[in-house]
Design a protein around this motif. Structure first.
Motif, mmCIF file in Angstrom:
data_model
loop_
_atom_site.group_PDB
_atom_site.id
_atom_site.type_symbol
_atom_site.label_atom_id
_atom_site.label_comp_id
_atom_site.label_asym_id
_atom_site.label_seq_id
_atom_site.Cartn_x
_atom_site.Cartn_y
_atom_site.Cartn_z
ATOM 1 N N TRP A 144 -26.203 9.325 -1.994
ATOM 2 C CA TRP A 144 -27.264 8.780 -2.843
ATOM 3 C C TRP A 144 -27.319 9.440 -4.204
ATOM 4 O O TRP A 144 -27.662 8.809 -5.186
ATOM 5 C CB TRP A 144 -28.612 8.734 -2.157
ATOM 6 N N GLU A 145 -26.926 10.715 -4.284
ATOM 7 C CA GLU A 145 -26.917 11.397 -5.586
ATOM 8 C C GLU A 145 -25.919 10.720 -6.531
ATOM 9 O O GLU A 145 -26.223 10.468 -7.701
ATOM 10 C CB GLU A 145 -26.555 12.873 -5.395
ATOM 11 N N GLU A 146 -24.731 10.415 -6.041
ATOM 12 C CA GLU A 146 -23.722 9.722 -6.856
ATOM 13 C C GLU A 146 -24.224 8.344 -7.280
ATOM 14 O O GLU A 146 -24.058 7.943 -8.431
ATOM 15 C CB GLU A 146 -22.411 9.573 -6.079
ATOM 16 N N ALA A 147 -24.814 7.637 -6.355
ATOM 17 C CA ALA A 147 -25.284 6.279 -6.656
ATOM 18 C C ALA A 147 -26.428 6.294 -7.674
ATOM 19 O O ALA A 147 -26.450 5.467 -8.589
ATOM 20 C CB ALA A 147 -25.724 5.577 -5.370
ATOM 21 N N LEU A 148 -27.352 7.232 -7.522
ATOM 22 C CA LEU A 148 -28.495 7.291 -8.445
ATOM 23 C C LEU A 148 -28.049 7.494 -9.887
ATOM 24 O O LEU A 148 -28.627 6.922 -10.804
ATOM 25 C CB LEU A 148 -29.449 8.420 -8.047
ATOM 26 N N ARG A 149 -27.014 8.294 -10.076
ATOM 27 C CA ARG A 149 -26.523 8.569 -11.429
ATOM 28 C C ARG A 149 -26.004 7.321 -12.132
ATOM 29 O O ARG A 149 -25.927 7.285 -13.349
ATOM 30 C CB ARG A 149 -25.394 9.602 -11.383
ATOM 31 N N ARG A 150 -25.622 6.326 -11.378
ATOM 32 C CA ARG A 150 -25.004 5.138 -11.957
ATOM 33 C C ARG A 150 -25.916 3.913 -11.995
ATOM 34 O O ARG A 150 -25.533 2.879 -12.517
ATOM 35 C CB ARG A 150 -23.724 4.827 -11.202
ATOM 36 N N LEU A 151 -27.108 4.042 -11.438
ATOM 37 C CA LEU A 151 -28.028 2.900 -11.440
ATOM 38 C C LEU A 151 -28.678 2.739 -12.808
ATOM 39 O O LEU A 151 -29.105 3.722 -13.410
ATOM 40 C CB LEU A 151 -29.123 3.092 -10.392
ATOM 41 N N ARG B 257 -18.275 6.373 1.564
ATOM 42 C CA ARG B 257 -19.419 5.861 0.802
ATOM 43 C C ARG B 257 -19.590 6.604 -0.522
ATOM 44 O O ARG B 257 -19.892 6.000 -1.544
ATOM 45 C CB ARG B 257 -20.698 5.943 1.647
ATOM 46 N N ALA B 258 -19.354 7.922 -0.522
ATOM 47 C CA ALA B 258 -19.451 8.699 -1.763
ATOM 48 C C ALA B 258 -18.368 8.274 -2.757
ATOM 49 O O ALA B 258 -18.621 8.185 -3.962
ATOM 50 C CB ALA B 258 -19.343 10.192 -1.466
ATOM 51 N N ALA B 259 -17.173 7.986 -2.268
ATOM 52 C CA ALA B 259 -16.089 7.517 -3.146
ATOM 53 C C ALA B 259 -16.457 6.176 -3.774
ATOM 54 O O ALA B 259 -16.176 5.933 -4.952
ATOM 55 C CB ALA B 259 -14.778 7.405 -2.367
ATOM 56 N N ILE B 260 -17.110 5.330 -3.018
ATOM 57 C CA ILE B 260 -17.541 4.035 -3.552
ATOM 58 C C ILE B 260 -18.609 4.239 -4.618
ATOM 59 O O ILE B 260 -18.591 3.593 -5.661
ATOM 60 C CB ILE B 260 -18.058 3.129 -2.416
ATOM 61 N N ALA B 261 -19.515 5.176 -4.370
ATOM 62 C CA ALA B 261 -20.575 5.460 -5.348
ATOM 63 C C ALA B 261 -19.999 6.008 -6.655
ATOM 64 O O ALA B 261 -20.600 5.838 -7.708
ATOM 65 C CB ALA B 261 -21.576 6.446 -4.755
ATOM 66 N N ARG B 262 -18.838 6.641 -6.596
ATOM 67 C CA ARG B 262 -18.198 7.174 -7.807
ATOM 68 C C ARG B 262 -17.338 6.137 -8.520
ATOM 69 O O ARG B 262 -16.952 6.335 -9.666
ATOM 70 C CB ARG B 262 -17.327 8.384 -7.456
ATOM 71 N N ASN B 263 -17.038 5.042 -7.852
ATOM 72 C CA ASN B 263 -16.137 4.039 -8.425
ATOM 73 C C ASN B 263 -16.897 3.160 -9.426
ATOM 74 O O ASN B 263 -17.856 2.489 -9.065
ATOM 75 C CB ASN B 263 -15.549 3.173 -7.307
ATOM 76 N N PRO B 264 -16.465 3.140 -10.699
ATOM 77 C CA PRO B 264 -17.176 2.338 -11.701
ATOM 78 C C PRO B 264 -17.098 0.825 -11.470
ATOM 79 O O PRO B 264 -17.870 0.069 -12.044
ATOM 80 C CB PRO B 264 -16.493 2.721 -13.019
ATOM 81 N N GLN B 265 -16.192 0.392 -10.594
ATOM 82 C CA GLN B 265 -16.072 -1.035 -10.288
ATOM 83 C C GLN B 265 -17.063 -1.498 -9.231
ATOM 84 O O GLN B 265 -17.183 -2.691 -8.963
ATOM 85 C CB GLN B 265 -14.655 -1.347 -9.777
ATOM 86 N N THR B 266 -17.778 -0.564 -8.631
ATOM 87 C CA THR B 266 -18.702 -0.903 -7.551
ATOM 88 C C THR B 266 -19.822 -1.798 -8.074
ATOM 89 O O THR B 266 -20.460 -1.488 -9.066
ATOM 90 C CB THR B 266 -19.283 0.375 -6.926
#
Length: 117
Positions: free
Chosen positions: A76-83, A50-59
């Motif tokens: 969630w930290e990785e995901a929040l940075r990209r929202l 899930r963390a790898a997916i949150a880091r993927n710009p294609q997500t």
């Protein structure tokens, strides 16, 4: 094989069901992984996937929204940075309501506040 630049969607889909989470993580990191497969893997039981997916710009945003509500801070930290900011604001309101109800994650709420500036 999952990171091979010529890996097909069919091969990646098969590897995404592999029992070893490291293989599924490699699929999530692949430059050829599809948004549909990333969305599916956003529900993976392994937080490393899930963390790898949150880091993927294609997500896709749909998957980011799911990952932003993940129970694992690493995810969630990785995901929040990209929202985008509007999604962060909406998530902040939801987290605040949950927190006011005596539940929720104070650490996540504070991180969203930081990101919103």
């Amino acid at each position: 094989m999952a990171k091979h630049p010529r890996a097909t969607e069919e091969v990646l889909a098969k590897l995404a069901r592999h029992k070893n989470h490291e293989v599924r993580k490699m699929v999530a990191e692949s430059p050829r992984v599809t948004p549909r497969l990333l969305t599916r893997l956003a529900r993976d039981k392994a937080k490393a996937v899930r963390a790898a997916i949150a880091r993927n710009p294609q997500t896709p945003e749909e998957a980011f929204l799911r990952l932003a509500r993940d129970r694992s801070p690493e995810v969630w930290e990785e995901a929040l940075r990209r929202l985008p900011k509007p999604f962060l604001e909406e998530l902040y309101q939801k987290e605040l309501l949950v927190r006011l109800a005596g539940k929720g994650n104070l650490e996540k709420l504070k991180r969203i506040e930081e990101l919103l500036g």
